[in-house]
Design an enzyme around this catalytic site. Structure first.
Site, PDB file in Angstrom:
ATOM      1  N   ASP A 285       7.381  89.388  95.775  1.00 33.28           N
ATOM      2  CA  ASP A 285       6.572  88.484  96.587  1.00 33.28           C
ATOM      3  C   ASP A 285       5.112  88.668  96.131  1.00 33.28           C
ATOM      4  O   ASP A 285       4.801  89.533  95.309  1.00 33.28           O
ATOM      5  CB  ASP A 285       6.761  88.785  98.083  1.00 33.28           C
ATOM      6  CG  ASP A 285       6.379  87.573  98.941  1.00 33.28           C
ATOM      7  OD1 ASP A 285       5.721  86.653  98.418  1.00 33.28           O
ATOM      8  OD2 ASP A 285       6.723  87.547 100.142  1.00 33.28           O
TER       9      ASP A 285
HETATM   10  C1  BGC Z   1       5.252  84.643 100.961  1.00 43.87           C
HETATM   11  C2  BGC Z   1       6.414  84.043 100.215  1.00 43.87           C
HETATM   12  C3  BGC Z   1       5.939  82.928  99.310  1.00 43.87           C
HETATM   13  C4  BGC Z   1       4.845  83.461  98.409  1.00 43.87           C
HETATM   14  C5  BGC Z   1       4.337  82.445  97.414  1.00 43.87           C
HETATM   15  C6  BGC Z   1       4.087  84.971 100.073  1.00 43.87           C
HETATM   16  O1  BGC Z   1       2.974  85.361 100.785  1.00 43.87           O
HETATM   17  O2  BGC Z   1       5.693  85.797 101.646  1.00 43.87           O
HETATM   18  O3  BGC Z   1       7.381  83.578 101.114  1.00 43.87           O
HETATM   19  O4  BGC Z   1       7.002  82.413  98.588  1.00 43.87           O
HETATM   20  O5  BGC Z   1       3.770  83.909  99.210  1.00 43.87           O
HETATM   21  O6  BGC Z   1       3.558  81.475  97.983  1.00 43.87           O
END
Ligand code: BGC
Length: 761
Positions: A285
């Site tokens: 993530d």
């Molecule tokens: C979130 C994810 C997301 C990623 C990309 C993160 O902060 O937890 O769910 O896919 O950002 O935007």
């Protein structure tokens, strides 16, 4: 003679096999072997790097010099960038200016639709309609791919039992079986049958694992649970996505067993790859690797090496891999094989998407105009939204309303296009969304019968409103005294036949980093409701929310409550479809509504304890209960009313015993006894009465959404086999244990018919 004919057969088979094209897997391997043999170590590490393009960010870190890095072969993909034209120009840099011309993969958080926005996932799950859910992902893939995107960070399948956690909005509620079915439907919808087609995209199941169980419901917080709970209650949806062939997996921010998921080899390799057979790639993530410094796992070099060793392939935003892996290799902390494995998996994903055949496959500049936000897609979004709404209360059949009724339309979400779509709407055009006011006018064709007044702000505190509105979807703070704003709404109600009060949360009151310690409707909205009730007019509350709210007072005082989550770009039209009876509500809760915040975490599939309370009792000394609130939920899992009624017959079992290799048929007759044709979600639960480890009081095992005409009776049957009775035991073996089982069938998890059978040795 026999020998000769065998020889001939072998020769024929050999010739035949030679004539066959090479299987895809072999072709892919040859292609990637060849490509990797030309790659430098730096280029291989470059493939593991996923910067964010900056069109949209969810963290504090931003990437720089992306163009230069692409030319140098230091980027494997890019995310949160859109339009086919923009993506085409970036792809061009990769395939024309970098040494090996390796195409990039382009990702985005396409979570619940693209420009045609569907209900938030929690809402979508309440439709209990797998075809509809698959279709929503199919349309999202079609629209996103027309805009250049070939990879989505969805489905999010984290089980959650804690509505304080704002991201409960993004998942499918509390049930592992339903969650797993939905995960499969979403993967099918995004990836289709042919991932190389230009209108299918690769899915990424997230957040692996357990992200929905943070302590105290505070986002990103510590998670700690037993392996039994993981396997039985939290893992099934991720595994469902893997079984459906999901192409990628995203690691979660939280720790699992004291080691952040991003560095947890047991989770990323032993469970995911060795036990479940996952063959795709794993991405972190957003800055997941860097965050392990704050978790207390070491400096950037150490945590990057830990992540690679655990089985992470791609580093989102943080550039820990890019900047440290070469050093770690030199120091012998990681091996070339580890880098090769990760690089290979990313190249394989690109291969499977068909990007090596045509890097511009998803960059057709003409598609968007005819495939995005089309009337057909918007109609489908509207239909889906109306199926996701849950009717929680309808005293004296106040709903549906007559189309010629004079309506006082009040509340902070009544005329609020910005907040119809809910969290994670990265491509939608909020200004174009249909508000409830727009929708009622469309459906009744009589805008002159609506008198509108806002009546209140979403929350009473402007500082809280500003925090909620940080993502640019603030509702416009009305700084006049609350009494003045309420008085306007009361005045607007004077000549009305009915008051429709559109209340609830702002789109960004839930979602990432939007946890709440109190999930009741804010006091200022309740003040408005009280003033409206004092007019003596009937009040219908339409409730927008990304989490189950604790609305006990509302249940006791407001005659009709329609929970509509965040229905997407067509939400307002769908709300009107249901309010005026063009659509009969059929949604059922996939998340328990507690009576108050203190009851959380609350879920229907809990264990019994050694001191359970007798059914129907509130308090008994030295039993497991509270002094100040009963153990009952406000609305149980699976609950939802209709404009009609359904009557269930007793359960018919094909047998009272079942052998391990046998099956039992469970059937009921369901009669529509009301005045409307309608759909009912018939739910099948079981309880394993005695186990080598304690078992939940109920577990959903199957369901069927059936359309039944008024006056009609339909027989609904389910088949139970040994797989339905299995669970992970103390040794984490998947077993079914002989003994007595209860079977329950009903329209929700509380009001059920009951029967029992014995599983024999
Ligand atoms: C979130 C994810 C997301 C990623 C990309 C993160 O902060 O937890 O769910 O896919 O950002 O935007």
């Amino acid at each position: 003679m026999r020998k000769i004919s065998l020889l001939i057969a072998v020769m024929i088979a050999a010739v035949y096999l030679q004539a066959q094209p090479l299987p895809q897997e072999v072709k892919m391997k040859q292609f990637i072997d060849d490509l990797m043999s030309k790659m430098t170590l730096e280029e291989k590490i470059g493939q593991l790097n996923l910067p964010g393009a900056g069109d949209f960010t969810t963290g504090q870190t931003a990437n720089t010099d992306i163009g230069k890095k692409i030319v140098e072969g230091k980027v494997g993909g890019l995310f949160n960038i859109s339009t086919a034209a923009k993506i085409r120009s970036v792809q061009q840099v990769a395939v024309e200016k970098s040494r090996l011309k390796i195409p990039l993969i382009f990702g985005m958080d396409v979570i619940h639709g693209y420009k045609s926005v569907f209900p938030i996932p929690l809402g979508l799950s309440c439709s209990w309609d797998m075809d509809l859910i698959e279709q929503s992902a199919r349309i999202a893939a079609q629209e996103a791919s027309a805009d250049g995107i070939c990879w989505t960070f969805s489905p999010m399948v984290d089980i959650s039992r804690d509505p304080r956690w704002g991201r409960i909005a993004e998942g499918n509620g509390e049930d592992p079986y339903l969650g797993s079915e939905i995960a499969k439907a979403m993967v099918r919808g995004y990836q289709g049958k042919d991932l190389t087609a230009n209108n299918t995209i690769m899915a990424c199941v997230k957040h692996y694992a357990l992200y929905g169980a943070p302590d105290a419901g505070r986002d990103y917080n510590t998670v700690d649970m037993s392996h039994q709970r993981m396997y039985n209650e939290y893992f099934p949806p991720y595994k469902g996505a893997v079984d459906a062939g999901v192409g990628s997996v995203m690691a979660s921010f939280n720790e699992v067993d004291g080691i952040p998921a991003t560095a947890n080899k047991w989770l990323m390799t032993d469970v995911l790859r060795d036990q479940w057979g996952f063959g795709g790639f794993v991405v972190t993530d957003y800055t997941g690797i860097n965050e392990m410094i704050d978790h207390g796992m070491g400096d950037l070099k150490t945590v990057s090496a830990l992540a690679l060793k655990a089985g992470i392939d791609m580093d989102m935003v943080g550039e820990g891999f890019l900047t440290t892996l070469e050093n770690s290799l030199r120091e012998g902390k990681i091996s070339v094989q580890m880098i090769d494995n990760a690089c290979r998996r990313i190249l394989e994903a690109k291969y499977k998407l068909g990007l090596f055949d045509d890097p511009y496959r998803y960059c057709d500049l003409n598609r968007a105009a005819s495939e995005v936000y089309t009337e057909a897609n918007r109609n489908q979004a509207r239909k889906t939204a109306s199926e996701s709404f849950v009717l929680l209360r309808n005293q004296n059949n106040l709903l549906p309303l007559k189309k010629n009724a004079k309506i006082a339309l009040v509340g902070p979400l009544a005329d609020n296009r910005l907040n119809m779509c809910g969290t994670w709407t990265v491509a939608g055009d909020f200004e174009k969304a249909i508000s409830v006011k727009d929708g009622i006018a469309m459906v009744t064709g009589k805008p002159e019968l609506i008198t509108y007044a806002k009546g209140s702000n979403i929350v009473a505190d402007s500082a809280l409103e500003a925090r909620i509105g940080m993502f640019g979807k603030a509702t416009g703070w009305d700084s006049r005294p609350a009494e003045v704003v309420i008085a306007e709404a009361v005045k607007a109600s004077q000549n009305a036949d009915v008051i429709v009060a559109v209340m609830g949360e702002a789109a960004e009151s839930s979602g990432e980093s939007s946890s709440m310690s109190d999930i009741e409707l804010p006091e200022n909205q309740r003040d408005l409701l009280k003033a409206l009730l004092r007019t003596g007019k009937p009040v219908v509350m339409v409730l927008f929310t990304g989490r189950p709210l604790a609305i006990k007072w509302e249940e006791e005082n407001i005659p009709a409550i329609l929970n509509v989550w965040f229905g997407g770009s067509e939400a307002g039209a769908a709300v009107a479809d249901v309010l005026f009876g063009d659509v009969v509500p059929s949604g059922k809760l996939t998340t328990t509504f507690p009576q108050n915040t203190g009851q959380i975490p609350m879920h229907y599939n809990h264990k019994n304890t050694g001191r359970p309370l007798a059914e129907g009792q509130w308090f008994s000394k030295f039993r497991s209960n509270y002094l100040d609130v009963s153990n009952d939920p406000l609305y149980p899992f699976g609950f939802g009313l209709s404009y009609t009624n359904f009557n269930y017959s007793d359960i018919n079992l094909s047998s009272n015993t079942m052998k391990p290799e046998g099956k039992i048929e469970v059937s009921v007759s369901v009669t529509n006894t009301g005045n409307y044709d309608g759909k009912e979600v018939v739910q099948l639960y079981i309880r394993d009465l005695v186990g080598s480890v304690t078992r939940p009081v109920k577990e959903l095992k199957d369901f069927s959404k059936v359309f039944i005409k008024k006056g009609e009776t339909k027989k609904v049957s389910f088949t139970i086999d040994i797989e339905d009775l299995k669970f992970y035991n103390y040794e984490l073996k998947h077993v079914a244990e002989p003994g007595e089982f209860k079977v329950f069938v009903g329209g929700n998890s509380r009001d059920v018919k009951e029967a029992s059978f014995v599983l024999t040795e």
